[in-house]
Design an enzyme around this catalytic site. Structure first.
Site, short mmCIF file in Angstrom:
data_model
loop_
_atom_site.label_atom_id
_atom_site.label_comp_id
_atom_site.label_asym_id
_atom_site.label_seq_id
_atom_site.Cartn_x
_atom_site.Cartn_y
_atom_site.Cartn_z
N GLU A 124 -2.23 -11.64 10.56
CA GLU A 124 -2.43 -12.27 9.26
C GLU A 124 -1.10 -12.84 8.79
O GLU A 124 -0.04 -12.25 9.03
CB GLU A 124 -2.93 -11.28 8.19
N GLU B 81 -4.38 -2.40 8.08
CA GLU B 81 -3.52 -2.05 6.94
C GLU B 81 -3.74 -0.64 6.41
O GLU B 81 -3.95 -0.43 5.21
CB GLU B 81 -3.67 -3.08 5.82
C1 BG6 Z 1 -4.43 -8.41 3.66
C2 BG6 Z 1 -5.82 -7.96 3.97
O1 BG6 Z 1 -3.81 -7.40 2.95
O2 BG6 Z 1 -4.23 -9.49 2.83
C3 BG6 Z 1 -6.89 -9.01 3.73
O3 BG6 Z 1 -5.92 -7.44 5.27
C4 BG6 Z 1 -6.57 -9.79 2.47
O4 BG6 Z 1 -8.13 -8.37 3.69
C5 BG6 Z 1 -5.22 -10.47 2.66
O5 BG6 Z 1 -7.55 -10.69 2.10
C6 BG6 Z 1 -4.80 -11.35 1.49
O6 BG6 Z 1 -4.81 -10.62 0.29
P1 BG6 Z 1 -5.65 -11.13 -0.96
O7 BG6 Z 1 -5.58 -10.03 -1.95
O8 BG6 Z 1 -5.00 -12.36 -1.42
O9 BG6 Z 1 -7.03 -11.37 -0.46
#
Ligand code: BG6
Length: 497
Positions: A395, A166
């Protein structure tokens, strides 16, 4: 398009899930690990820091066994740069190499393919102090050296590599310490793009059969209305938010309109002689991307956009005072929900380009994230048609405060529902002809969220701790664990309850 019959998921499709080092490992200062920016980040009192996390560092065998029980064929994790080179540019820490060797060997023992992110938000703190991190071109060389150390140590067994997690989020929401200096921000971005290019070239040079990819966060951008102005705004915002990063990674050059935008505002990075050749020489083998939902925009003038950015909200300040790394410090419980919503959409506003808007077609999670599986299919199509490279979803997921019930049960039907809809969208995209090679949602196991502590859980495996009480850190299979196991064992044919 509605298909009459859906194609099956391809044979050898990667089913797995993801984590990152600083959110899951813990052991923040053990076995010679150096500090990262994440270790010293100011954290609101109500939530935990990143010191213990899920203590995966000490529980990795148990965790990998559970992943194997689910049937994972892939696991995406990150290597902590400060665990390998504690001060970022000095001696290599053999204990760090040993930990990842053990983890990789454990995965391979269960036939789980490791997909390794080289850098997931945790820049060695020493480099920040020494020369301001990504603001200095020295960071390009130090990142390349660190990557080469990793390829040398693990490249005989790790064939799938991701460069920077990211980068677009780090730049847009200033997680790199650019501050109010917008030109500096785009200089840091340029330096990171060069570092990524060098890491890709080094991977092909050093890892036999190695495949390497960028790993941005991609959202599906919608125009608020069917007006031509909003359509153009969506296109421009897509370029600024998503495409710019991938265009440079894949085609080796910045989009013209983006460069014009920067130079008219005095924000263009200094491009030194030879930089464009470095960018052009690097070729990714696939595209990894994180997908959580959509984003909606309308057109906005420079003047109106600036007004919006300077608009002050009690208890928060103006949009210009906020970035992702200090968002967690704000006590949002004291602020009206509609103000927060307005604020969050305005965070996506770029004067003269686009204004963030609410999308009334998207359902939101309890943390305000839009749920948009159709947007995933749109995104898969767009990426495939523009870049023509295999795609890996690294993700996607649903962060919710799960409840541990009697008898060690976690009934996370909302997560099952979320994942089911996105897996269905993947299958539709595959039927559309997209070369999707795997689905690796967030997260394999509960971990600490980037800004909202451990209560915001994403995993298939519950970790028995809360924000400030580490309890027994017991691993508990959630309902989604059993469901995903079935999905994997049928290669995505059976996604029912
Ligand atoms: C992504 C990141 O942006 O989202 C992760 O790569 C992150 O590191 C995930 O944990 C979810 O976001 P959050 O803020 O809910 O943890």
């Amino acid at each position: 398009m509605e298909h009459i019959k859906l194609k099956p998921f391809p044979k050898g499709f990667f089913w797995g899930a993801s984590t990152s080092a600083y959110q899951v490992e813990g052991a923040w200062n053990e076995d010679g690990k150096g500090l990262s920016g994440q270790d010293v980040m100011p954290i609101p009192k109500s939530i935990t820091d990143f010191k213990v996390c899920s203590d995966h560092y000490h529980h990795y065998k148990e965790d990998v066994a559970l992943m194997a029980e689910m049937g994972f064929s892939e696991y995406r994790f990150s290597i902590a740069w400060p665990r390998i080179i504690p001060d970022g540019d000095g001696e290599v820490n053999q204990k760090g190499i040993e930990f990842y060797n053990n983890l990789i060997n454990e995965l391979l023992m269960y036939n789980i393919t490791p997909v390794v992110t080289l850098y997931h938000f945790d820049l060695p703190l020493a480099l920040e102090k020494k020369y301001g991190g990504w603001a200095s071109r020295q960071c390009i060389e130090d990142f390349e050296r660190y990557c080469r150390v990793c390829y040398e140590a693990f490249g005989d067994r790790v064939k799938y590599w991701l460069t920077i997690n990211e980068q677009n989020m780090m730049i847009i929401y200033d997680m790199v310490g650019g501050g109010q200096d917008q030109q500096k921000k785009y200089q840091m971005n340029h330096n990171m793009l060069l570092a990524q290019a060098k890491a890709m070239v080094a991977c092909h040079e050093m890892v036999e059969g190695g495949k390497v990819a960028p790993a941005p966060n991609i959202v599906c951008i919608y125009p608020k209305t069917s007006s031509p102005e909003d359509t153009l705004a969506a296109m421009d915002y897509d370029q600024l938010r998503n495409r710019m990063y991938l265009d440079v990674a894949v085609f080796g050059k910045y989009p013209e309109a983006f460069l014009e935008y920067l130079s008219q505002r005095g924000l263009a990075p200094k491009i030194e002689e030879g930089d464009m050749e470095i960018l052009a020489a690097a070729k990714p083998d696939f595209i990894a991307f994180n997908y959580y939902g959509g984003s909606t925009v309308s057109a906005i003038s420079i003047e109106e956009g600036n007004k919006l950015k300077n608009f002050k909200v009690d208890g928060i300040g103006s949009m210009n005072d906020i970035n992702l790394s200090n968002l967690g410090e704000i006590d949002i419980s004291k602020i009206d929900k509609s103000v927060i919503e307005g604020f969050m959409t305005a965070l996506q506003t770029e004067p003269g380009i686009a204004k963030g808007e609410k999308n009334e077609y998207q359902i939101q999670t309890s943390y305000g994230m839009g749920i948009d599986p159709v947007g995933l299919r749109v995104t898969l199509r767009q990426l495939w048609e523009r870049y023509g490279l295999p795609l890996l979803i690294t993700e996607n997921g649903c962060g919710v405060p799960d409840r541990l019930e009697e008898g060690d049960k976690v009934h996370d039907d909302y997560r099952i529902d979320y994942l089911r809809q996105h897996i269905q969208a993947c299958r539709e995209a595959i039927t559309d002809g997209v070369d999707l090679i795997g689905y690796s949602p967030w997260s394999a196991i509960d971990l600490v969220s980037t800004h909202q502590g451990v209560t915001k859980r994403y995993g298939f495996i519950y970790v028995n701790r809360d924000e400030h009480d580490l309890k027994d850190m017991r691993r508990i299979r959630k309902d989604s664990f059993y469901w995903y196991k079935k999905v994997i064992s049928t290669n995505g044919e059976d996604i029912t309850d």
